[in-house]
Design a protein around this motif. Structure first.
Motif, PDB file in Angstrom:
ATOM      1  N   GLY A   1      34.986  15.694 -44.087  1.00  0.00           N
ATOM      2  CA  GLY A   1      34.680  17.106 -43.872  1.00  0.00           C
ATOM      3  C   GLY A   1      35.723  17.621 -42.820  1.00  0.00           C
ATOM      4  N   ASN A   2      35.450  18.794 -42.112  1.00  0.00           N
ATOM      5  CA  ASN A   2      36.243  19.564 -41.604  1.00  0.00           C
ATOM      6  C   ASN A   2      35.903  19.163 -40.132  1.00  0.00           C
ATOM      7  OD1 ASN A   2      37.304  21.834 -43.382  1.00  0.00           O
ATOM      8  ND2 ASN A   2      35.038  21.820 -43.706  1.00  0.00           N
ATOM      9  N   TYR A   3      36.997  19.513 -39.165  1.00  0.00           N
ATOM     10  CA  TYR A   3      36.915  19.201 -37.709  1.00  0.00           C
ATOM     11  C   TYR A   3      36.696  17.528 -37.671  1.00  0.00           C
ATOM     12  CZ  TYR A   3      37.567  24.112 -37.343  1.00  0.00           C
ATOM     13  OH  TYR A   3      38.029  25.371 -37.673  1.00  0.00           O
ATOM     14  N   VAL A   4      37.286  16.642 -38.087  1.00  0.00           N
ATOM     15  CA  VAL A   4      36.980  15.187 -37.949  1.00  0.00           C
ATOM     16  C   VAL A   4      38.067  14.404 -37.367  1.00  0.00           C
ATOM     17  CG1 VAL A   4      36.179  13.119 -39.326  1.00  0.00           C
ATOM     18  CG2 VAL A   4      35.180  15.345 -39.882  1.00  0.00           C
ATOM     19  N   HIS A   5      37.848  13.424 -36.197  1.00  0.00           N
ATOM     20  CA  HIS A   5      38.683  12.728 -35.730  1.00  0.00           C
ATOM     21  C   HIS A   5      38.524  11.122 -36.035  1.00  0.00           C
ATOM     22  CE1 HIS A   5      41.027  10.744 -32.107  1.00  0.00           C
ATOM     23  NE2 HIS A   5      41.824  11.124 -32.989  1.00  0.00           N
TER      24      HIS A   5
ATOM     25  N   ALA B   1      27.147   0.272 -51.218  1.00  0.00           N
ATOM     26  CA  ALA B   1      26.265   1.140 -51.087  1.00  0.00           C
ATOM     27  C   ALA B   1      26.828   2.106 -50.366  1.00  0.00           C
ATOM     28  CB  ALA B   1      25.028   0.621 -50.399  1.00  0.00           C
ATOM     29  N   PRO B   2      26.575   3.470 -50.589  1.00  0.00           N
ATOM     30  CA  PRO B   2      27.191   4.638 -49.867  1.00  0.00           C
ATOM     31  C   PRO B   2      27.030   4.741 -48.326  1.00  0.00           C
ATOM     32  CG  PRO B   2      25.435   5.422 -51.319  1.00  0.00           C
ATOM     33  CD  PRO B   2      25.763   4.025 -51.851  1.00  0.00           C
ATOM     34  N   VAL B   3      27.884   5.291 -47.629  1.00  0.00           N
ATOM     35  CA  VAL B   3      27.610   5.376 -46.017  1.00  0.00           C
ATOM     36  C   VAL B   3      27.743   6.631 -45.935  1.00  0.00           C
ATOM     37  CG1 VAL B   3      28.591   4.873 -43.882  1.00  0.00           C
ATOM     38  CG2 VAL B   3      28.354   3.004 -45.551  1.00  0.00           C
ATOM     39  N   TYR B   4      26.854   7.335 -45.065  1.00  0.00           N
ATOM     40  CA  TYR B   4      26.921   8.788 -44.793  1.00  0.00           C
ATOM     41  C   TYR B   4      27.172   8.813 -43.343  1.00  0.00           C
ATOM     42  CZ  TYR B   4      25.660  13.635 -43.983  1.00  0.00           C
ATOM     43  OH  TYR B   4      25.384  14.843 -43.461  1.00  0.00           O
ATOM     44  N   ILE B   5      27.883   9.784 -42.845  1.00  0.00           N
ATOM     45  CA  ILE B   5      27.900   9.846 -41.343  1.00  0.00           C
ATOM     46  C   ILE B   5      27.964  11.597 -41.332  1.00  0.00           C
ATOM     47  CG2 ILE B   5      29.567   9.753 -39.320  1.00  0.00           C
ATOM     48  CD1 ILE B   5      30.830   7.130 -40.471  1.00  0.00           C
ATOM     49  N   GLY B   6      26.967  11.589 -40.855  1.00  0.00           N
ATOM     50  CA  GLY B   6      26.480  13.200 -40.664  1.00  0.00           C
ATOM     51  C   GLY B   6      27.505  14.055 -39.517  1.00  0.00           C
ATOM     52  N   LYS B   7      26.983  15.177 -39.577  1.00  0.00           N
ATOM     53  CA  LYS B   7      27.483  16.437 -38.699  1.00  0.00           C
ATOM     54  C   LYS B   7      27.342  15.917 -37.225  1.00  0.00           C
ATOM     55  CE  LYS B   7      27.850  21.453 -38.599  1.00  0.00           C
ATOM     56  NZ  LYS B   7      27.301  22.713 -39.101  1.00  0.00           N
ATOM     57  N   HIS B   8      28.301  16.391 -36.488  1.00  0.00           N
ATOM     58  CA  HIS B   8      28.314  16.038 -35.130  1.00  0.00           C
ATOM     59  C   HIS B   8      28.004  14.533 -34.713  1.00  0.00           C
ATOM     60  CE1 HIS B   8      29.110  19.912 -34.037  1.00  0.00           C
ATOM     61  NE2 HIS B   8      27.817  20.348 -34.648  1.00  0.00           N
ATOM     62  N   VAL B   9      27.994  13.478 -35.376  1.00  0.00           N
ATOM     63  CA  VAL B   9      27.865  12.031 -35.170  1.00  0.00           C
ATOM     64  C   VAL B   9      29.211  11.657 -34.323  1.00  0.00           C
ATOM     65  CG1 VAL B   9      27.974   9.702 -36.278  1.00  0.00           C
ATOM     66  CG2 VAL B   9      26.426  11.431 -36.957  1.00  0.00           C
TER      67      VAL B   9
ATOM     68  N   ASP C   1      31.165  17.493 -41.035  1.00  0.00           N
ATOM     69  CA  ASP C   1      32.009  18.056 -40.034  1.00  0.00           C
ATOM     70  C   ASP C   1      31.656  17.603 -38.645  1.00  0.00           C
ATOM     71  OD1 ASP C   1      32.702  19.483 -42.578  1.00  0.00           O
ATOM     72  OD2 ASP C   1      31.630  21.361 -41.907  1.00  0.00           O
ATOM     73  N   PHE C   2      32.606  17.753 -37.863  1.00  0.00           N
ATOM     74  CA  PHE C   2      32.710  17.481 -36.350  1.00  0.00           C
ATOM     75  C   PHE C   2      32.196  16.136 -35.921  1.00  0.00           C
ATOM     76  CE2 PHE C   2      31.558  22.072 -36.719  1.00  0.00           C
ATOM     77  CZ  PHE C   2      32.680  22.634 -36.007  1.00  0.00           C
ATOM     78  N   ALA C   3      32.501  15.050 -36.756  1.00  0.00           N
ATOM     79  CA  ALA C   3      32.162  13.812 -36.662  1.00  0.00           C
ATOM     80  C   ALA C   3      33.353  13.278 -35.837  1.00  0.00           C
ATOM     81  CB  ALA C   3      31.815  13.029 -37.873  1.00  0.00           C
ATOM     82  N   ASN C   4      33.086  12.001 -35.110  1.00  0.00           N
ATOM     83  CA  ASN C   4      34.455  11.429 -34.348  1.00  0.00           C
ATOM     84  C   ASN C   4      34.136  10.139 -34.539  1.00  0.00           C
ATOM     85  OD1 ASN C   4      36.345  11.061 -32.597  1.00  0.00           O
ATOM     86  ND2 ASN C   4      35.305  11.414 -31.013  1.00  0.00           N
TER      87      ASN C   4
END
Length: 196
Positions: A58-62, A117-125, A80-83
């Motif tokens: 997503g956006n703003y990810v490092h 299996a899919p991995v999901y890393i949510g917003k601000h994680v 978005d915003f995950a780090n």
């Protein structure tokens, strides 16, 4: 020479999708299966990262140096915003370690039993350095993980988690959402922290 690919070079790599605003991917990163990789705007991927398989960022990810994302066919999605801190490994696919089948990519498929299996890393994680995320995990919005965590189970939203395996130790503050609102409302994001 700039250590990041230019916008023109990024468009020529052949990504499924690549944003046109502030996408910084190190020339020292390794990219495999680029036709399955989508990267939005304001993303930075540092030196010596491995990005492989079906990946959506997503956006703003490092994604910090030496991290590895192995999406396989099921994929990894980073909101978005995950780090992702340095030396984090994220697996959308891995071998069966039981000994009932063979392992490693040099062995024919019929002799192996892969978990995919899919991995999901949510917003601000935020995921601390050297942590490992296994297939099928869903890290919910705002969850945080300390360094050296083994993440094999999905998380609660706005939780702080640590350990092997990672377990929730307390709730995480949602104060950062005030900054997110200002971030979107201010023309110059550099000034957002001054008077909150």
């Amino acid at each position: 020479m700039n250590s990041f690919y230019s916008d023109e070079e990024l468009k020529q790599i052949g990504f499924k999708y690549v944003g046109d605003e502030n996408v910084l991917i190190s020339r020292k990163a390794s990219l495999y299966g680029v036709t399955e990789i989508s990267i939005c705007n304001n993303v930075r991927i540092d030196d010596f990262c491995i990005i492989s398989g079906k990946i959506t960022i997503g956006n703003y990810v490092h994604i910090a140096a030496h991290s590895a994302l192995y999406g396989g066919k099921c994929g990894i999605t980073i909101d978005d915003f995950a780090n992702i801190s340095s030396r984090v490994s994220i697996y959308g696919i891995n071998d069966d370690y039981s000994g009932e089948t063979m392992t490693n990519p040099m062995v024919m498929e019929r002799c192996k039993k892969l978990k995919s299996a899919p991995v999901y890393i949510g917003k601000h994680v935020i995921v601390g350095s050297t942590s490992v995320i296994l297939p099928g995990v869903s890290l919910q919005t705002g969850s945080a993980f300390g360094s050296f965590s083994l993440i094999k189970n999905s998380s609660e939203p706005w939780s702080i988690n640590v350990g092997v395996p990672a377990k929730k130790i307390k709730d995480r503050s949602k104060d950062l959402l005030k900054y997110e609102n200002r971030f979107y409302n201010e023309k110059d994001a550099g000034d957002i922290v001054e008077d909150i």
